[in-house]
Design a protein around this motif. Structure first.
Motif, mmCIF file in Angstrom:
data_model
loop_
_atom_site.group_PDB
_atom_site.id
_atom_site.type_symbol
_atom_site.label_atom_id
_atom_site.label_comp_id
_atom_site.label_asym_id
_atom_site.label_seq_id
_atom_site.Cartn_x
_atom_site.Cartn_y
_atom_site.Cartn_z
ATOM 1 N N ALA A 104 49.018 -42.307 -36.067
ATOM 2 C CA ALA A 104 50.025 -43.336 -35.775
ATOM 3 C C ALA A 104 49.627 -44.212 -34.596
ATOM 4 C CB ALA A 104 51.371 -42.670 -35.488
ATOM 5 N N GLN A 105 48.425 -43.985 -34.047
ATOM 6 C CA GLN A 105 47.897 -44.805 -32.936
ATOM 7 C C GLN A 105 48.791 -44.711 -31.693
ATOM 8 O OE1 GLN A 105 44.788 -46.667 -34.025
ATOM 9 N NE2 GLN A 105 45.286 -45.043 -35.498
ATOM 10 N N GLN A 106 49.348 -43.535 -31.420
ATOM 11 C CA GLN A 106 50.296 -43.382 -30.321
ATOM 12 C C GLN A 106 49.622 -43.073 -28.989
ATOM 13 O OE1 GLN A 106 52.865 -40.341 -32.057
ATOM 14 N NE2 GLN A 106 54.474 -41.848 -32.300
ATOM 15 N N TYR A 107 48.372 -42.598 -29.010
ATOM 16 C CA TYR A 107 47.689 -42.214 -27.774
ATOM 17 C C TYR A 107 46.319 -42.883 -27.712
ATOM 18 C CZ TYR A 107 51.302 -38.721 -27.058
ATOM 19 O OH TYR A 107 52.507 -38.101 -26.853
ATOM 20 N N ASP A 108 45.851 -43.091 -26.474
ATOM 21 C CA ASP A 108 44.546 -43.710 -26.270
ATOM 22 C C ASP A 108 43.405 -42.734 -26.491
ATOM 23 O OD1 ASP A 108 45.469 -46.365 -25.314
ATOM 24 O OD2 ASP A 108 46.347 -45.165 -23.703
ATOM 25 N N ILE A 109 43.627 -41.469 -26.119
ATOM 26 C CA ILE A 109 42.588 -40.438 -26.213
ATOM 27 C C ILE A 109 43.260 -39.120 -26.594
ATOM 28 C CG2 ILE A 109 40.761 -39.192 -24.968
ATOM 29 C CD1 ILE A 109 40.717 -41.565 -22.977
ATOM 30 N N ALA A 110 42.560 -38.299 -27.369
ATOM 31 C CA ALA A 110 43.068 -36.977 -27.715
ATOM 32 C C ALA A 110 41.927 -35.977 -27.738
ATOM 33 C CB ALA A 110 43.769 -36.991 -29.065
ATOM 34 N N ILE A 111 42.249 -34.735 -27.369
ATOM 35 C CA ILE A 111 41.311 -33.629 -27.531
ATOM 36 C C ILE A 111 42.074 -32.526 -28.252
ATOM 37 C CG2 ILE A 111 39.793 -31.945 -26.423
ATOM 38 C CD1 ILE A 111 39.621 -33.782 -24.010
ATOM 39 N N THR A 112 41.592 -32.136 -29.421
ATOM 40 C CA THR A 112 42.285 -31.112 -30.192
ATOM 41 C C THR A 112 41.347 -29.985 -30.576
ATOM 42 O OG1 THR A 112 43.592 -30.690 -32.191
ATOM 43 C CG2 THR A 112 41.847 -32.340 -32.363
ATOM 44 N N ASP A 113 41.909 -28.783 -30.696
ATOM 45 C CA ASP A 113 41.130 -27.681 -31.250
ATOM 46 C C ASP A 113 41.261 -27.735 -32.768
ATOM 47 O OD1 ASP A 113 43.677 -26.795 -31.769
ATOM 48 O OD2 ASP A 113 43.611 -25.098 -30.392
ATOM 49 N N GLU A 114 40.690 -26.757 -33.455
ATOM 50 C CA GLU A 114 40.709 -26.810 -34.920
ATOM 51 C C GLU A 114 42.015 -26.317 -35.512
ATOM 52 O OE1 GLU A 114 37.741 -24.244 -36.642
ATOM 53 O OE2 GLU A 114 37.806 -22.928 -34.903
ATOM 54 N N GLY A 115 42.833 -25.632 -34.711
ATOM 55 C CA GLY A 115 44.145 -25.224 -35.187
ATOM 56 C C GLY A 115 44.093 -24.411 -36.459
ATOM 57 N N LEU A 116 44.996 -24.746 -37.391
ATOM 58 C CA LEU A 116 45.083 -24.006 -38.645
ATOM 59 C C LEU A 116 44.110 -24.514 -39.698
ATOM 60 C CD1 LEU A 116 48.961 -23.735 -38.938
ATOM 61 C CD2 LEU A 116 47.376 -22.024 -38.083
ATOM 62 N N GLY A 117 43.446 -25.620 -39.423
ATOM 63 C CA GLY A 117 42.526 -26.178 -40.411
ATOM 64 C C GLY A 117 41.348 -26.831 -39.727
ATOM 65 N N THR A 118 40.695 -27.725 -40.426
ATOM 66 C CA THR A 118 39.552 -28.430 -39.865
ATOM 67 C C THR A 118 39.892 -29.900 -39.669
ATOM 68 O OG1 THR A 118 38.695 -28.833 -42.092
ATOM 69 C CG2 THR A 118 37.889 -26.886 -40.947
ATOM 70 N N ILE A 119 39.249 -30.524 -38.700
ATOM 71 C CA ILE A 119 39.470 -31.931 -38.401
ATOM 72 C C ILE A 119 38.528 -32.771 -39.263
ATOM 73 C CG2 ILE A 119 39.575 -33.664 -36.576
ATOM 74 C CD1 ILE A 119 41.470 -31.309 -36.186
ATOM 75 N N PRO A 120 39.027 -33.714 -40.018
ATOM 76 C CA PRO A 120 38.116 -34.571 -40.798
ATOM 77 C C PRO A 120 37.119 -35.270 -39.878
ATOM 78 C CG PRO A 120 40.409 -34.923 -41.435
ATOM 79 C CD PRO A 120 40.429 -34.072 -40.203
ATOM 80 N N PRO A 121 35.824 -35.155 -40.142
ATOM 81 C CA PRO A 121 34.821 -35.792 -39.267
ATOM 82 C C PRO A 121 34.883 -37.310 -39.313
ATOM 83 C CG PRO A 121 33.789 -34.920 -41.238
ATOM 84 C CD PRO A 121 35.215 -34.443 -41.259
ATOM 85 N N VAL A 122 35.395 -37.870 -40.416
ATOM 86 C CA VAL A 122 35.484 -39.317 -40.557
ATOM 87 C C VAL A 122 36.912 -39.683 -40.958
ATOM 88 C CG1 VAL A 122 34.642 -41.353 -41.785
ATOM 89 C CG2 VAL A 122 33.065 -39.471 -41.267
ATOM 90 N N SER A 123 37.473 -40.650 -40.278
ATOM 91 C CA SER A 123 38.816 -41.115 -40.608
ATOM 92 C C SER A 123 38.877 -42.620 -40.410
ATOM 93 C CB SER A 123 39.860 -40.439 -39.709
ATOM 94 O OG SER A 123 41.129 -41.053 -39.859
ATOM 95 N N PRO A 124 39.609 -43.325 -41.252
ATOM 96 C CA PRO A 124 39.767 -44.769 -41.045
ATOM 97 C C PRO A 124 40.694 -45.095 -39.884
ATOM 98 C CG PRO A 124 41.083 -44.042 -42.905
ATOM 99 C CD PRO A 124 40.256 -42.868 -42.483
ATOM 100 N N LEU A 125 41.381 -44.068 -39.340
ATOM 101 C CA LEU A 125 42.375 -44.317 -38.303
ATOM 102 C C LEU A 125 41.923 -43.897 -36.910
ATOM 103 C CD1 LEU A 125 45.568 -43.209 -40.263
ATOM 104 C CD2 LEU A 125 44.845 -45.539 -39.737
ATOM 105 N N TYR A 126 40.934 -43.012 -36.804
ATOM 106 C CA TYR A 126 40.456 -42.605 -35.484
ATOM 107 C C TYR A 126 38.986 -42.200 -35.537
ATOM 108 C CZ TYR A 126 41.556 -37.994 -37.448
ATOM 109 O OH TYR A 126 41.625 -36.889 -38.268
ATOM 110 N N GLU A 127 38.332 -42.300 -34.378
ATOM 111 C CA GLU A 127 36.952 -41.832 -34.222
ATOM 112 C C GLU A 127 36.991 -40.374 -33.773
ATOM 113 O OE1 GLU A 127 35.431 -44.387 -31.248
ATOM 114 O OE2 GLU A 127 35.751 -46.225 -32.410
ATOM 115 N N SER A 128 36.013 -39.594 -34.185
ATOM 116 C CA SER A 128 36.006 -38.168 -33.862
ATOM 117 C C SER A 128 34.626 -37.721 -33.404
ATOM 118 C CB SER A 128 36.439 -37.351 -35.086
ATOM 119 O OG SER A 128 36.354 -35.965 -34.828
ATOM 120 N N GLU A 129 34.600 -36.971 -32.307
ATOM 121 C CA GLU A 129 33.347 -36.396 -31.804
ATOM 122 C C GLU A 129 33.560 -34.893 -31.626
ATOM 123 O OE1 GLU A 129 30.112 -37.099 -28.163
ATOM 124 O OE2 GLU A 129 31.898 -38.366 -28.357
#
Length: 299
Positions: free
Chosen positions: A136-161
């Motif tokens: 939803a573009q609510q934050y400038d920066i985020a750091i997340t763990d993997e939680g209950l699933g995996t983080i998509p490496p590519v998204s049209p809405l955010y960059e991921s490292e």
């Protein structure tokens, strides 16, 4: 069927009144009444019984409402998120992070930036909440763990490292006789009371498969480390937790930690929204947090 018909029907079902529904969506009562009649004509059956005491939804209306409700709630949630993108709504710099990272790493690294009246918002949350906020573009920066699933490496809405942070065993000094610098594995920890992340979490599940199901499960690393240190048990945590314990309990807690044997890692992702406005300050903050994650990945 048109969107405005769905909205009128949805509000009538929520409020139980044509008049109140009209007020909620900024239309007149006759206009809402006409919209409902048009919807009924399109469907080929009545949705409401009109009685002297008001509207009474028929079975068809109840079924349609239950099918429509999650869709309307999602649409309204998207609308609220879009409103929050307005420049006068957003704080100057907003960061959201997993609880373990937000406890010490993020505040300590960005503290030099939050001076001279600089507005900063730091929040924590679960992986699912963080991903939803970044979409939803609510934050400038985020750091997340993997939680209950995996983080998509590519998204049209955010960059991921992606960062892999080494895992350690944290325990009170003297609890385990391990030479300084040595790593520990299941054999060295056999017989100890083990604490770990909850089994449904990706990291917690991998550790449980290796070390056995823990006696006590936690939602985040730092609380687990504090419990282990004070209860004479062993917490399986990542290196971010070790530096947090050292910084926040210096001189007060006699804690020790050893790296776990093998490639045991806790996965984090540093995220940036693609469509939220950026600034030189936000870029600098992102670079600082990226360097902090790289440092911890090297351990």
């Amino acid at each position: 069927m048109k969107n405005h018909q769905f909205e009128a029907f949805y509000q009538v079902m929520l409020t139980g009144s044509m008049t109140e529904a009209a007020r909620k969506i900024g239309r007149t009562q006759p206009a809402v009444s006409t919209t409902i009649k048009t919807l009924e004509a399109h469907l080929g059956f009545a949705l409401f019984d009109r009685t002297a005491t008001g509207l009474k939804p028929r079975v068809e209306a109840q079924v349609m409402f239950e099918r429509l409700r999650p869709v309307m709630e999602q649409l309204h949630d998207i609308e609220r998120n879009m409103i929050q993108l307005a420049p006068n709504f957003m704080p100057r710099m907003a960061i959201i992070a997993a609880n373990n990272v937000a406890t010490h790493l993020v505040p300590s690294r960005i503290a030099p930036l939050a001076t001279d009246g600089q507005a900063v918002r730091i929040m924590d949350g679960s992986s699912s909440r963080i991903l939803s906020a970044m979409e939803a573009q609510q934050y400038d920066i985020a750091i997340t763990d993997e939680g209950l699933g995996t983080i998509p490496p590519v998204s049209p809405l955010y960059e991921s490292e992606r960062f892999e942070i080494p895992m350690f065993a944290v325990f009170p000094k003297g609890l385990i006789d391990v030479p300084p610098g040595d790593s520990v594995g299941p054999d060295a920890l056999r017989g100890q009371r083990i604490c770990s992340l909850y089994y449904e979490h990706g990291t917690g599940r991998r550790l449980s498969d290796l070390f056995g199901r823990p006696q006590v499960e936690f939602q985040n690393f730092y609380a687990m480390a504090c419990y282990a240190i004070h209860s004479g048990s062993v917490a399986l945590v990542d290196y971010i937790t070790c530096t947090t314990v050292a910084a926040l309990n210096a001189g007060n807690v006699r804690a020790d930690w050893r790296r776990l044997e093998g490639p045991q890692m806790s996965v984090y992702h540093l995220l940036r929204p693609r469509y939220r406005p950026r600034s030189a300050l936000i870029d600098r903050c992102h670079a600082i947090l990226r360097e902090a994650m790289r440092e911890h990945a090297k351990a």
